[in-house]
Design a protein around this motif. Structure first.
Motif, mmCIF file in Angstrom:
data_model
loop_
_atom_site.group_PDB
_atom_site.id
_atom_site.type_symbol
_atom_site.label_atom_id
_atom_site.label_comp_id
_atom_site.label_asym_id
_atom_site.label_seq_id
_atom_site.Cartn_x
_atom_site.Cartn_y
_atom_site.Cartn_z
ATOM 1 N N ALA A 81 0.840 -1.206 0.000
ATOM 2 C CA ALA A 81 0.000 0.000 0.000
ATOM 3 C C ALA A 81 0.871 1.251 0.000
ATOM 4 C CB ALA A 81 -0.918 0.011 1.214
ATOM 5 N N ARG A 82 0.430 2.246 -0.773
ATOM 6 C CA ARG A 82 1.158 3.522 -0.828
ATOM 7 C C ARG A 82 0.468 4.606 -0.026
ATOM 8 N NH1 ARG A 82 2.625 4.795 -6.907
ATOM 9 N NH2 ARG A 82 3.551 6.591 -5.860
ATOM 10 N N PHE A 83 -0.726 4.339 0.476
ATOM 11 C CA PHE A 83 -1.408 5.245 1.385
ATOM 12 C C PHE A 83 -2.445 4.448 2.161
ATOM 13 C CE2 PHE A 83 -3.791 5.342 -2.573
ATOM 14 C CZ PHE A 83 -5.115 5.293 -2.181
ATOM 15 N N VAL A 84 -2.930 5.030 3.254
ATOM 16 C CA VAL A 84 -3.903 4.367 4.126
ATOM 17 C C VAL A 84 -5.069 5.313 4.370
ATOM 18 C CG1 VAL A 84 -4.325 3.638 6.519
ATOM 19 C CG2 VAL A 84 -2.341 2.772 5.282
ATOM 20 N N VAL A 85 -6.271 4.772 4.304
ATOM 21 C CA VAL A 85 -7.486 5.526 4.591
ATOM 22 C C VAL A 85 -8.250 4.796 5.689
ATOM 23 C CG1 VAL A 85 -9.609 6.496 3.653
ATOM 24 C CG2 VAL A 85 -7.591 6.288 2.189
ATOM 25 N N SER A 86 -8.768 5.557 6.642
ATOM 26 C CA SER A 86 -9.519 4.965 7.742
ATOM 27 C C SER A 86 -10.885 5.630 7.848
ATOM 28 C CB SER A 86 -8.755 5.154 9.059
ATOM 29 O OG SER A 86 -9.463 4.595 10.148
ATOM 30 N N PRO A 87 -11.912 4.888 8.267
ATOM 31 C CA PRO A 87 -13.233 5.501 8.411
ATOM 32 C C PRO A 87 -13.335 6.440 9.607
ATOM 33 C CG PRO A 87 -13.301 3.233 9.138
ATOM 34 C CD PRO A 87 -11.952 3.446 8.537
ATOM 35 N N GLY A 88 -12.401 6.312 10.548
ATOM 36 C CA GLY A 88 -12.411 7.160 11.734
ATOM 37 C C GLY A 88 -11.006 7.609 12.078
ATOM 38 N N LEU A 89 -10.900 8.309 13.185
ATOM 39 C CA LEU A 89 -9.604 8.858 13.606
ATOM 40 C C LEU A 89 -9.052 8.040 14.767
ATOM 41 C CD1 LEU A 89 -7.439 11.053 13.451
ATOM 42 C CD2 LEU A 89 -8.844 12.456 14.965
ATOM 43 N N SER A 90 -8.019 7.259 14.484
ATOM 44 C CA SER A 90 -7.333 6.465 15.501
ATOM 45 C C SER A 90 -5.900 6.947 15.606
ATOM 46 C CB SER A 90 -7.349 4.979 15.124
ATOM 47 O OG SER A 90 -6.379 4.257 15.869
ATOM 48 N N ALA A 91 -5.535 7.394 16.795
ATOM 49 C CA ALA A 91 -4.162 7.851 17.004
ATOM 50 C C ALA A 91 -3.176 6.716 16.764
ATOM 51 C CB ALA A 91 -4.003 8.411 18.410
ATOM 52 N N ASP A 92 -3.552 5.486 17.131
ATOM 53 C CA ASP A 92 -2.663 4.337 16.922
ATOM 54 C C ASP A 92 -2.400 4.114 15.432
ATOM 55 O OD1 ASP A 92 -2.459 3.849 19.630
ATOM 56 O OD2 ASP A 92 -4.003 2.290 19.639
ATOM 57 N N GLY A 107 -10.707 9.307 8.880
ATOM 58 C CA GLY A 107 -12.067 9.799 8.734
ATOM 59 C C GLY A 107 -12.481 10.701 9.882
ATOM 60 N N VAL A 108 -13.188 11.776 9.560
ATOM 61 C CA VAL A 108 -13.730 12.698 10.558
ATOM 62 C C VAL A 108 -15.109 13.153 10.104
ATOM 63 C CG1 VAL A 108 -11.409 13.561 11.106
ATOM 64 C CG2 VAL A 108 -12.863 14.840 9.519
ATOM 65 N N CYS A 109 -15.894 13.638 11.061
ATOM 66 C CA CYS A 109 -17.157 14.279 10.684
ATOM 67 C C CYS A 109 -17.523 15.409 11.636
ATOM 68 C CB CYS A 109 -18.296 13.247 10.612
ATOM 69 S SG CYS A 109 -18.637 12.398 12.158
ATOM 70 N N THR A 110 -16.633 15.731 12.581
ATOM 71 C CA THR A 110 -16.909 16.806 13.528
ATOM 72 C C THR A 110 -15.691 17.717 13.683
ATOM 73 O OG1 THR A 110 -16.072 15.615 15.481
ATOM 74 C CG2 THR A 110 -18.392 15.243 14.848
ATOM 75 N N ALA A 111 -15.935 18.895 14.240
ATOM 76 C CA ALA A 111 -14.850 19.840 14.504
ATOM 77 C C ALA A 111 -13.866 19.268 15.516
ATOM 78 C CB ALA A 111 -15.429 21.160 15.001
ATOM 79 N N THR A 112 -14.379 18.543 16.501
ATOM 80 C CA THR A 112 -13.510 17.945 17.523
ATOM 81 C C THR A 112 -12.524 16.977 16.896
ATOM 82 O OG1 THR A 112 -15.198 18.159 19.234
ATOM 83 C CG2 THR A 112 -13.463 16.540 19.620
ATOM 84 N N GLU A 113 -13.004 16.150 15.977
ATOM 85 C CA GLU A 113 -12.119 15.184 15.324
ATOM 86 C C GLU A 113 -11.097 15.881 14.438
ATOM 87 O OE1 GLU A 113 -15.090 11.331 14.922
ATOM 88 O OE2 GLU A 113 -15.378 13.075 13.626
ATOM 89 N N ILE A 114 -11.491 16.960 13.797
ATOM 90 C CA ILE A 114 -10.533 17.717 12.982
ATOM 91 C C ILE A 114 -9.433 18.283 13.865
ATOM 92 C CG2 ILE A 114 -10.225 19.794 11.577
ATOM 93 C CD1 ILE A 114 -12.994 19.268 10.403
ATOM 94 N N MET A 115 -9.806 18.795 15.029
ATOM 95 C CA MET A 115 -8.798 19.318 15.954
ATOM 96 C C MET A 115 -7.850 18.213 16.408
ATOM 97 S SD MET A 115 -11.171 22.015 18.099
ATOM 98 C CE MET A 115 -9.875 22.492 19.227
ATOM 99 N N GLN A 116 -8.379 17.022 16.615
ATOM 100 C CA GLN A 116 -7.527 15.893 16.989
ATOM 101 C C GLN A 116 -6.571 15.538 15.858
ATOM 102 O OE1 GLN A 116 -10.509 12.987 18.004
ATOM 103 N NE2 GLN A 116 -10.678 13.665 20.130
#
Length: 213
Positions: A81-92, A107-116
């Motif tokens: 794989a040359r890139f990775v996409v996730s449906p959510g935001l996992s720090a790990d 993946g994000v859908c809120t301002a809080t997740e964007i800040m993370q």
């Protein structure tokens, strides 16, 4: 950055394929349609094998999607794989991708997740599921608060809506499955896959849009 890997390809076919023997035909269809990029989702037992087969092609940019764990990051990396996409935001997941030098789009859908995401050093995110969470209207609202962030909306994107999303400066790419729909892959309709890819490229290329107006 993931956008550097994607290059000029602003539409990312989201592939769900459980038969590795069809990977060669799929890769050929994507290239023939002028859309040599794919996000192979880790939703099937043979996803890593499919990804690996596609990644053997030098003319195809292949990434892993629906990546949920650091272990899956390792499997994706091992498969090429040359890139990775996730449906959510996992720090790990983000940290493991960083350790391996893999661009990642969480993946994000809120301002809080964007800040993370910003706190993890990212400025490109997947807006998912796009249509269910307000589509372009929500992206515009989030972009007003986070002008440094770029989005790859995925989820419910269609051939008709993709050009509308891509016309907005906040959107760097869209993910979609209409050109690689499961029924097409199951039936081996590779000419149709190539045709849909070509139509998608035409519909989102400004010069071609102007020429056809």
């Amino acid at each position: 950055m993931a956008t550097d890997v994607l290059g000029a390809h602003r539409i990312v076919p989201v592939v769900v394929l459980d038969d590795v023997t069809r990977a060669d035909d799929l890769g050929a269809a994507l290239v023939a349609g002028g859309l040599p990029v794919a996000e192979v989702t880790f939703r099937t037992p043979d996803a890593a094998a499919v990804l690996g087969r596609l990644a053997e092609r030098a003319d195809l940019v292949v990434g892993a999607g629906t990546v949920l764990t650091a272990e899956q990051v390792d499997r994706a990396h091992g498969a090429g794989a040359r890139f990775v996409v996730s449906p959510g935001l996992s720090a790990d997941v983000v940290r493991r991708c960083r350790e391996l030098g893999l661009p990642v789009i969480p993946g994000v859908c809120t301002a809080t997740e964007i800040m993370q995401a910003l706190s993890l050093g990212l400025d490109t995110v997947k807006f998912f599921p796009a249509e269910a969470y307000g589509g372009l209207g929500t992206i515009k609202a989030l972009f007003a608060a986070f002008p440094q962030v770029r989005f790859m909306p995925t989820g419910g994107i269609t051939a008709a809506s993709a050009p509308v999303y891509l016309a907005h400066p906040a959107v760097v790419a869209v993910g979609g499955s209409w050109m690689v729909a499961p029924d097409l892959l199951a039936a081996g309709q590779w000419d149709e896959v190539a045709a849909r890819c070509a139509a998608a490229v035409r519909s989102t290329t400004p010069d071609l849009q102007g020429a056809s107006a």
